[in-house]
Design an enzyme around this catalytic site. Structure first.
Site, PDB file in Angstrom:
ATOM      1  N   CYS A  35      -0.993  42.955  58.336  1.00 21.24           N
ATOM      2  CA  CYS A  35      -1.915  44.037  57.407  1.00 21.24           C
ATOM      3  C   CYS A  35      -1.582  43.840  56.274  1.00 21.24           C
ATOM      4  O   CYS A  35      -2.654  42.685  54.894  1.00 21.24           O
ATOM      5  CB  CYS A  35      -1.679  45.536  57.703  1.00 21.24           C
ATOM      6  N   SER A  36      -0.759  43.603  54.971  1.00 21.43           N
ATOM      7  CA  SER A  36      -0.757  43.777  53.677  1.00 21.43           C
ATOM      8  C   SER A  36       0.660  44.082  53.662  1.00 21.43           C
ATOM      9  O   SER A  36       0.793  44.595  51.829  1.00 21.43           O
ATOM     10  CB  SER A  36      -1.342  44.032  52.586  1.00 21.43           C
ATOM     11  N   CYS A  37       1.887  44.311  54.707  1.00 21.72           N
ATOM     12  CA  CYS A  37       3.785  44.476  54.188  1.00 21.72           C
ATOM     13  C   CYS A  37       3.490  43.460  53.269  1.00 21.72           C
ATOM     14  O   CYS A  37       3.797  42.101  53.019  1.00 21.72           O
ATOM     15  CB  CYS A  37       4.139  44.113  55.149  1.00 21.72           C
TER      16      CYS A  37
ATOM     17  N   CYS B 292       1.756  38.650  54.916  1.00 24.54           N
ATOM     18  CA  CYS B 292       1.340  39.556  56.623  1.00 24.54           C
ATOM     19  C   CYS B 292      -0.104  39.481  57.193  1.00 24.54           C
ATOM     20  O   CYS B 292      -1.043  39.742  56.614  1.00 24.54           O
ATOM     21  CB  CYS B 292       1.576  41.196  56.065  1.00 24.54           C
TER      22      CYS B 292
END
Lengths: 188, 91
Positions: free
Chosen positions: A95-97, A92
């Site tokens: 961000c951090s999906c 991702c």
């Protein structure tokens, strides 16, 4: 920072917007109940059941939900299958999906800027740092997750695992193999 | 907390991801990701302020009360907001 977090919790609780007990349940769910074993069961089923694998390819959200794993954020899932020609890697960049419902909480490196930027620029180099050297002629396809769409890599089934039960197969499926930074364990 | 607020329907997950993405992309963000939770908190504060659910001044005031309560609480005892010596300020 702790004081600000407590302040938010205090304010939101006073306004009736959150219930601290409900938050404890959410934390406990992701820390102890949901984890990569969910994803491993999906992969093991796809390895042993061709019809399920086809469904997973067509409509991963539904195929995964049929095993009881659904996303809290209403996100869609897509399963990407490794083949002899192509290896898949998930990142991702924004961000951090991450596919929480099948893999639990993301590892620290998944959220770190070096992985998020370099997985796209130099996927082969990143994989080598994970100890995974792929043949030069193997394509690497990088999938960038979003809030709406998360990816699950289906690693290749290890040779020598013919006739294994789904439970036994699931033990071969590591978290990293479902992100694409590793392969499934060898069948011993 | 973010998951609980989202489940109350206070914002969409896309809205949240967009705020978080903005915060982690800031030039002052650590290049090794070591400040990830600070970025997360900043994104949540911004979103709550935009939605009118918790303003910055309100958060500052309650956070200060928590800090005072922490200082006033003997070591080894749970910190509760009631221990804040400045409680009369109406918080």
């Amino acid at each position: 920072m702790a004081a600000r977090v407590r302040a938010l919790e205090t304010i939101l609780t006073r306004k009736g917007l959150i219930d601290p007990a409900a938050i404890d349940v959410i934390v406990d769910t992701y820390e102890t109940k949901v984890g990569p074993r969910n994803g491993a069961r999906v992969v093991a089923k796809a390895w042993s059941d061709r019809e399920y694998a086809d469904w997973l390819k067509r409509d991963a959200t539904a195929a995964i939900a049929s095993l009881g794993y659904t996303g809290r954020q209403g996100e869609h899932m897509q399963a990407v299958f490794n083949t002899d020609e192509t290896h898949n890697l998930v990142v991702c960049t924004l961000c951090s999906c991450y596919p929480w419902s099948v893999l639990g909480l993301p590892p620290v490196w998944y959220k770190a800027p070096p992985y998020r930027s370099r997985a796209v620029i130099d996927p082969r180099g990143v994989l080598e740092e994970f100890g995974l050297s792929l043949p030069k002629d193997k394509n690497i396809r990088v999938w960038d997750s979003t809030a709406e769409l998360r990816y699950l890599v289906v690693p290749q089934r290890p040779s020598g695992s013919d006739g294994w039960s789904e439970d036994k197969l699931a033990d071969l499926v590591t978290r990293d193999s479902m992100i694409g930074t590793g392969l499934a364990r060898e069948a011993a | 907390m973010v998951v609980a607020l989202h489940e109350r329907g206070l914002f969409s997950w896309a809205e949240w991801a967009e705020r978080l993405s903005t915060e982690v992309k800031r030039p002052e963000a650590a290049t090794d990701g070591s400040d990830y939770y600070e970025r997360w908190l900043a994104a949540l504060e911004r979103l709550l302020a935009e939605k009118g659910l918790a303003g910055h001044e309100e958060v500052d005031a309650v956070a200060a009360a928590w800090e005072r309560a922490a200082h006033a609480t003997p070591h080894g005892q749970p910190i509760v907001l009631e221990n804040d010596p400045g409680r009369s300020s109406g918080l």
